[in-house]
Design a protein around this motif. Structure first.
Motif, PDB file in Angstrom:
ATOM      1  N   MET A 198       0.832  -1.218   0.000  1.00 38.35           N
ATOM      2  CA  MET A 198       0.000   0.000   0.000  1.00 38.35           C
ATOM      3  C   MET A 198       0.864   1.265   0.000  1.00 38.35           C
ATOM      4  O   MET A 198       0.497   2.285  -0.606  1.00 38.35           O
ATOM      5  CB  MET A 198      -0.928   0.008   1.219  1.00 38.35           C
ATOM      6  N   ALA A 199       2.026   1.189   0.665  1.00 36.27           N
ATOM      7  CA  ALA A 199       2.915   2.357   0.719  1.00 36.27           C
ATOM      8  C   ALA A 199       3.533   2.654  -0.641  1.00 36.27           C
ATOM      9  O   ALA A 199       3.935   3.795  -0.916  1.00 36.27           O
ATOM     10  CB  ALA A 199       4.012   2.111   1.748  1.00 36.27           C
ATOM     11  N   ASP A 200       3.595   1.633  -1.537  1.00 39.15           N
ATOM     12  CA  ASP A 200       4.180   1.821  -2.876  1.00 39.15           C
ATOM     13  C   ASP A 200       3.174   2.310  -3.913  1.00 39.15           C
ATOM     14  O   ASP A 200       3.576   2.735  -5.007  1.00 39.15           O
ATOM     15  CB  ASP A 200       4.791   0.497  -3.370  1.00 39.15           C
ATOM     16  N   ILE A 201       1.873   2.256  -3.591  1.00 41.22           N
ATOM     17  CA  ILE A 201       0.844   2.622  -4.579  1.00 41.22           C
ATOM     18  C   ILE A 201       0.985   4.065  -5.095  1.00 41.22           C
ATOM     19  O   ILE A 201       0.794   4.307  -6.298  1.00 41.22           O
ATOM     20  CB  ILE A 201      -0.570   2.365  -4.006  1.00 41.22           C
ATOM     21  N   PRO A 202       1.325   5.046  -4.238  1.00 40.08           N
ATOM     22  CA  PRO A 202       1.472   6.419  -4.758  1.00 40.08           C
ATOM     23  C   PRO A 202       2.497   6.562  -5.889  1.00 40.08           C
ATOM     24  O   PRO A 202       2.470   7.536  -6.644  1.00 40.08           O
ATOM     25  CB  PRO A 202       1.906   7.213  -3.522  1.00 40.08           C
ATOM     26  N   LYS A 203       3.413   5.577  -6.031  1.00 38.71           N
ATOM     27  CA  LYS A 203       4.415   5.632  -7.104  1.00 38.71           C
ATOM     28  C   LYS A 203       3.851   5.133  -8.442  1.00 38.71           C
ATOM     29  O   LYS A 203       4.520   5.232  -9.469  1.00 38.71           O
ATOM     30  CB  LYS A 203       5.627   4.770  -6.737  1.00 38.71           C
ATOM     31  N   ALA A 204       2.633   4.570  -8.434  1.00 39.64           N
ATOM     32  CA  ALA A 204       2.064   3.956  -9.634  1.00 39.64           C
ATOM     33  C   ALA A 204       1.681   5.009 -10.677  1.00 39.64           C
ATOM     34  O   ALA A 204       1.379   6.166 -10.351  1.00 39.64           O
ATOM     35  CB  ALA A 204       0.853   3.119  -9.257  1.00 39.64           C
ATOM     36  N   ASP A 205       1.674   4.584 -11.946  1.00 38.77           N
ATOM     37  CA  ASP A 205       1.235   5.439 -13.047  1.00 38.77           C
ATOM     38  C   ASP A 205      -0.220   5.187 -13.402  1.00 38.77           C
ATOM     39  O   ASP A 205      -0.923   6.092 -13.866  1.00 38.77           O
ATOM     40  CB  ASP A 205       2.103   5.192 -14.288  1.00 38.77           C
TER      41      ASP A 205
END
Length: 383
Positions: free
Chosen positions: A257-264
């Motif tokens: 969940m912490a990595d989702i903001p990096k998604a395109d």
């Protein structure tokens, strides 16, 4: 508890149980086989080296029976002579002793492996307990061994008596022969007698080997409860393992969940599946999956995506295929490049629209997925 004690041993032993059993010093090697091998090999060695042994003893006897007053007066010479002849005797019988040592060591290693049992060296008051000592002396196993020993003595004695009775006339002839011939002839009679005694012991050895194999594997067998206890000991308590897995899954979900903001982009089903992709054409050879989930997790991924203004697109067949055939942290499968490229082209247009304005880019429809990667199975709920 009593049911567990009286439970029959019907389960096959595990590798861990066998290793644990061997550490206690339990082996399937037959002592009778060891004894027969020692007798056989020592007889062969004695027969093979009979002339050398005879020659050495003749030299010792000739020297010992010759009178020399100087040796008697000088104690140092007497000690040196004694040590010299002792060395000669040891050299003569060295092959014999070496053979016995090898026969004792190698068969036990071959049948049981090298086992150093230091438990027997541990101090235990029960070892000097007279009551337990009497119980061991009069145990069923000791009684069986006692009768087996008596039977062996009677059998060997009968064979020796029978052979010497047949060769009785040859024993008297030894008195009329020259010393050297008498010694060799007598040696031959003794060796033949030993061979017959060894042949008589072979049936006992065969029965003992079969019994040892049977009793060893019978002891090795386990009860159902022992298997369950061993599983808990080696693999851990199932309840604790389940809690650990749940804890690890929770930590992995938080990290995801912490990595989702990096998604395109986030590709959805639109509710059952959600897959977050990231692509940087400068340093990545293909789009990478940074998060995926079904059910509640899928909804959470979409909520985080909306919070950070990440493009979300509904492509049911593509979402299902990505979920089924890709893993978090890995690149998407090659056959899905074309379908994902359509989505990323739309994402790029959306980014341009947000910067420059104008007409809102239309979402791609009817995104095709290769038939061999088209996954139509039902989703599994997360959380």
């Amino acid at each position: 508890m009593n049911d567990n004690i009286n439970e029959d041993k019907t389960e096959k032993p595990t590798e861990y149980h066998i290793k644990k059993f061997r550490k206690k010093g339990e082996t399937k090697y037959s002592r009778e086989l060891n004894a027969v091998l020692i007798l056989l090999c020592s007889s062969v060695i004695l027969w093979w080296c009979k002339e050398k042994i005879f020659f050495q003893f003749c030299q010792i006897m000739l020297h010992s029976l010759s009178f020399n007053s100087g040796i008697i007066k000088n104690k140092k010479d007497m000690i040196l002579d004694f040590l010299f002849y002792l060395k000669e005797v040891i050299i003569s019988f060295f092959p014999f002793f070496l053979c016995i040592v090898l026969i004792i060591i190698f068969p036990s290693i071959f049948f049981s492996g090298i086992q150093f049992n230091f438990r027997s060296l541990k101090f235990d008051l029960n070892k000097i307990n007279p009551i337990l000592g009497f119980k061991k002396i009069f145990s069923f196993k000791i009684i069986i061994e006692f009768f087996k020993l008596i039977f062996k003595i009677l059998l060997i004695g009968s064979i020796a008596y029978w052979y010497l009775f047949i060769c009785f006339s040859q024993v008297f002839i030894l008195l009329s022969e020259y010393p050297q011939d008498s010694f060799l002839h007598g040696f031959r009679i003794i060796c033949n007698c030993c061979v017959f005694m060894i042949l008589g012991l072979i049936p006992i050895v065969i029965l003992d080997v079969i019994w040892k194999e049977f009793s060893y594997y019978k002891k090795l067998k386990m009860t159902h409860q022992e298997k369950k206890d061993e599983y808990k000991e080696t693999e851990g308590n199932p309840n604790i393992k389940m809690r650990i897995r749940q804890r690890m899954k929770l930590i992995a979900n938080r990290r995801m969940m912490a990595d989702i903001p990096k998604a395109d982009v986030i590709i959805t089903n639109p509710i059952h599946y959600s897959i977050a992709l990231k692509y940087d054409y400068e340093c990545m050879s293909a789009p990478q999956v940074i998060a995926k989930g079904t059910g509640i997790i899928a909804v959470q991924i979409q909520k985080i995506g909306m919070k950070y203004d990440i493009s979300i697109i509904s492509a049911p067949s593509l979402a299902r295929s990505l979920y089924r055939y890709s893993e978090i942290g890995q690149y998407i499968p090659g056959p899905l490049y074309k379908a994902v490229a359509e989505v990323l082209a739309w994402v790029w247009k959306v980014k341009q629209w947000k910067k420059e304005g104008g007409v809102v880019p239309k979402k791609p429809k009817n995104i095709s997925v290769p038939s061999d990667l088209n996954f139509t199975g039902q989703y599994k709920k997360n959380g």
